[in-house]
Write a protein that holds these residues in place. Structure first.
Motif, PDB file in Angstrom:
ATOM      1  N   PHE A 314      28.071  59.197  36.816  1.00  0.00           N
ATOM      2  CA  PHE A 314      28.640  57.791  36.594  1.00  0.00           C
ATOM      3  C   PHE A 314      30.272  57.814  36.586  1.00  0.00           C
ATOM      4  N   SER A 315      30.769  56.694  36.913  1.00  0.00           N
ATOM      5  CA  SER A 315      32.239  56.804  36.839  1.00  0.00           C
ATOM      6  C   SER A 315      32.486  55.455  36.142  1.00  0.00           C
ATOM      7  N   SER A 316      33.483  55.118  35.422  1.00  0.00           N
ATOM      8  CA  SER A 316      34.128  53.745  34.701  1.00  0.00           C
ATOM      9  C   SER A 316      35.498  53.948  34.676  1.00  0.00           C
ATOM     10  N   PHE A 317      36.062  52.526  34.666  1.00  0.00           N
ATOM     11  CA  PHE A 317      37.413  52.272  34.730  1.00  0.00           C
ATOM     12  C   PHE A 317      37.610  50.962  33.949  1.00  0.00           C
ATOM     13  N   VAL A 318      38.431  50.897  32.754  1.00  0.00           N
ATOM     14  CA  VAL A 318      38.818  49.893  32.121  1.00  0.00           C
ATOM     15  C   VAL A 318      40.382  49.760  32.027  1.00  0.00           C
ATOM     16  N   ALA A 319      40.825  48.586  32.251  1.00  0.00           N
ATOM     17  CA  ALA A 319      42.359  48.317  31.957  1.00  0.00           C
ATOM     18  C   ALA A 319      42.564  46.777  31.345  1.00  0.00           C
ATOM     19  N   VAL A 320      43.362  46.645  30.107  1.00  0.00           N
ATOM     20  CA  VAL A 320      43.490  45.400  29.551  1.00  0.00           C
ATOM     21  C   VAL A 320      45.094  45.328  29.664  1.00  0.00           C
ATOM     22  N   ASP A 321      45.689  44.027  30.258  1.00  0.00           N
ATOM     23  CA  ASP A 321      47.003  43.728  30.405  1.00  0.00           C
ATOM     24  C   ASP A 321      47.049  42.358  29.678  1.00  0.00           C
ATOM     25  N   ARG A 322      47.359  42.594  28.300  1.00  0.00           N
ATOM     26  CA  ARG A 322      47.507  41.417  27.422  1.00  0.00           C
ATOM     27  C   ARG A 322      48.681  40.606  27.751  1.00  0.00           C
ATOM     28  N   ALA A 323      49.822  41.236  28.441  1.00  0.00           N
ATOM     29  CA  ALA A 323      51.004  40.243  28.830  1.00  0.00           C
ATOM     30  C   ALA A 323      50.507  39.259  29.939  1.00  0.00           C
ATOM     31  N   ARG A 324      49.760  39.814  30.632  1.00  0.00           N
ATOM     32  CA  ARG A 324      49.253  38.836  31.851  1.00  0.00           C
ATOM     33  C   ARG A 324      47.947  38.259  31.462  1.00  0.00           C
ATOM     34  N   GLN A 325      47.337  38.698  30.541  1.00  0.00           N
ATOM     35  CA  GLN A 325      45.951  38.160  30.190  1.00  0.00           C
ATOM     36  C   GLN A 325      44.958  38.274  31.306  1.00  0.00           C
ATOM     37  N   ARG A 326      45.104  39.779  31.896  1.00  0.00           N
ATOM     38  CA  ARG A 326      44.138  40.259  32.860  1.00  0.00           C
ATOM     39  C   ARG A 326      43.533  41.474  32.514  1.00  0.00           C
ATOM     40  N   GLY A 327      42.132  41.629  32.891  1.00  0.00           N
ATOM     41  CA  GLY A 327      41.443  42.765  32.514  1.00  0.00           C
ATOM     42  C   GLY A 327      40.756  43.121  33.617  1.00  0.00           C
ATOM     43  N   VAL A 328      40.433  44.348  33.887  1.00  0.00           N
ATOM     44  CA  VAL A 328      39.657  45.041  35.125  1.00  0.00           C
ATOM     45  C   VAL A 328      38.343  45.921  34.514  1.00  0.00           C
ATOM     46  N   VAL A 329      37.356  45.850  35.159  1.00  0.00           N
ATOM     47  CA  VAL A 329      36.105  46.538  34.996  1.00  0.00           C
ATOM     48  C   VAL A 329      35.640  47.171  36.118  1.00  0.00           C
ATOM     49  N   ILE A 330      35.483  48.453  36.038  1.00  0.00           N
ATOM     50  CA  ILE A 330      34.639  49.016  37.337  1.00  0.00           C
ATOM     51  C   ILE A 330      33.720  50.000  36.819  1.00  0.00           C
TER      52      ILE A 330
END
Length: 544
Positions: A314-330
């Motif tokens: 398995f692989s995973s990716f998480v990012a949290v950009d609070r300034a732009r209120q944007r998050g990414v999940v894979i």
């Protein structure tokens, strides 16, 4: 994330594009542009969270595999679990039951042999910033079960391994990513809370955020566990973690669970744990910048929290950009660690200035590459391997292990057809060599027989001037090519010049950073573009 390159990774960290709202169809299109037809055969569940909106998609490299993944499928997230362990520690701190400056020894059984350096102990802040000085893995971890490497590790093995460590620098002074330290922290947090890790995780994080499908060992009803795969498309068993070590990488989640987790990280919701999550995001160290088990990546003027995870399947990716209120999940049901992980897709979804990347397609290797690699090599501490060319393909024969045919992809990597590994060629002024990547290790190969002799390539100062110029590769990152005293240099944005040497007409290598540069000419013979080949990636830039 590898930063010791010509500079692409560092350069990308300085890029910044405009955020764009995205819907399900647009997200699916982006994912398919990176995934469709990829030789790994991966399936992915992907979400982009933007304030009150969420775009979701599920996609597979081969559409015929669509049934492998759905909304009720739980994936191993590997090291992304560490961010959850950080949240549990921050929760203890908020309750007054812990402090970042507490010695790690205070959280372990009395008499545990913890190393110190000149009287300086390992503290909790050192563990969550990977500056504890503990090595990647415990010394007493069995290597006999690589398909499920953590399954047989006992608490006694883990704690006794601490006594085998000799610190060579003061804790807090050097970064070394350590699963060993994270397993100890997982155990320490559970002990301090007086509950097993899975119970603690459920009570303090999962239930408050509504992550109803997430678990370690006790799978909720209606949730099915994804089957993992190696990058050559073969199914592989899930990893098993002793429950109190699971904070290192043993959490399993659905896509919706991670959407709820990222919403909490963005500050959404009124559960008390939301304020605790914000505490984990604050900078604690600078080389590299880290919060509590979060990598803090500079993107333009912003700071984006990033973590990737990978297990055997398995692989995973998480990012949290609070300034732009944007998050990414894979979440992927295939291990991409050996081919660069999910970073290109994930970072592009964070900020459009990052290159998306392209699917890895099976390709035919050049005959000159096969001839250049043919020979006998030593890998790591002693394994010898013979490489030969057979019917236009590379065949490897590790000593005593039989012959294995290798596939080849258009990113420039060879891969075995019957097990999981990558052979990444590297061109040097003296010929070809390679790096062997398997089970998370990257082992340089040393040639044991001399390569076929080739005439040295010498270019006049006038010929070198043909290549001089600036070549933008991605937004905010270029390679500048210069010539001085009969030597050609390349310089990434904001970095030092690196000498490159010609190996054939219009082809140069930067041996110090394992990179190859190929220049292109137009019909009039004028150099118009270059392609940088490094670390399984290819980036092209036209000359300004």
């Amino acid at each position: 994330m590898h930063l010791a390159t010509i500079g692409v990774a560092l350069g990308l960290a300085l890029a910044s594009g405009q955020a764009r709202a995205i819907d399900d169809a647009q997200l699916r299109d982006l994912v398919n542009r990176r995934l469709a037809g990829d030789r790994t055969g991966a399936c992915m569940a992907v979400a982009v969270i933007e304030r009150d909106r969420v775009a979701r998609t599920i996609a597979c490299a081969d559409p015929a595999d669509a049934a492998r993944v759905d909304a009720k499928t739980a994936f191993e997230i590997g090291s992304v679990s560490k961010t959850m362990t950080a949240a549990l520690l921050a929760d203890l701190i908020a309750q007054g039951k812990a402090a970042l400056d507490d010695p790690l020894a205070d959280y372990l059984p009395k008499g545990t042999p913890l190393p110190v350096f000149e009287g300086q102990p390992i503290r909790l802040r050192h563990v969550v910033t990977h500056t504890s000085g503990l090595p990647a893995l415990p010394s007493r971890m069995s290597t006999a079960t690589q398909a499920d490497p953590y399954a047989k590790l006992t608490e006694r093995d883990l704690l006794d391994s601490l006594g085998d460590v000799k610190l060579t620098a003061a804790p807090g002074t050097q970064f070394e990513y350590s699963n060993f330290a994270s397993m100890v922290l997982s155990l320490a947090v559970a002990r301090r809370a007086g509950k097993d890790y899975e119970t603690l995780l459920a009570e303090r994080l999962l239930r408050p955020l509504g992550m109803d499908g997430a678990y370690v060992a006790r799978r909720p009803g209606g949730i099915r566990a994804a089957i993992g795969h190696t990058p050559n498309g073969r199914a592989t068993p899930a990893w098993t973690f002793p429950v109190d070590f699971a904070g290192v990488g043993g959490v399993r989640v659905t896509l919706e669970d991670m959407v709820r987790y990222v919403r909490g990280q963005l500050g959404h919701g009124d559960a008390p744990i939301v304020a605790v999550l914000e505490a984990t995001q604050q900078p604690l160290s600078q080389h590299p910048p880290m919060g509590m088990n979060w990598m803090l990546m500079p993107v333009g003027e912003r700071r984006v929290l990033v973590h990737e995870g990978g297990t055997g399947g398995f692989s995973s990716f998480v990012a949290v950009d609070r300034a732009r209120q944007r998050g990414v999940v894979i979440l992927a049901d295939t291990a991409w660690t050996s081919i660069g992980s999910l970073g290109s897709l994930g970072l592009h979804l964070v900020d459009a200035s990052f290159p998306l990347g392209a699917p890895r397609k099976a390709a035919a290797p050049d005959r000159a590459l096969l001839d250049g690699l043919a020979g006998r090599y030593r890998i790591g501490d002693g394994l010898t391997m013979q490489l030969t060319q057979r019917d236009g393909a590379l065949v490897i024969e590790p000593e005593g292990q039989g012959a294995h045919a290798m596939g080849y992809d258009d990113a420039g990597d060879f891969y075995p057809l019957d097990f999981d590994a990558v052979l990444r060629p590297q061109r040097t002024p003296g010929g070809y060599t390679f790096t062997w990547m398997q089970l998370g290790a990257e082992l340089p190969a040393v040639r044991l027989d001399p390569p076929v002799a080739k005439a040295a390539v010498t270019l006049t100062p006038e010929a070198l001037r043909d290549y001089v110029g600036e070549y933008p590769l991605v937004p905010a990152f270029s390679l500048t090519v210069s010539a001085k005293a009969g030597t050609l240099y390349v310089q990434g944005s904001g970095q030092q010049p690196i000498e490159v040497k010609a190996v054939e007409k219009d082809v140069f290598v930067a041996e110090a950073v394992a990179a190859e540069i190929r220049f292109e000419r137009d019909d009039a013979g004028v150099v118009r573009a270059l392609t940088l080949l490094q670390g399984g990636q290819q980036l092209r830039g036209e000359r300004r």
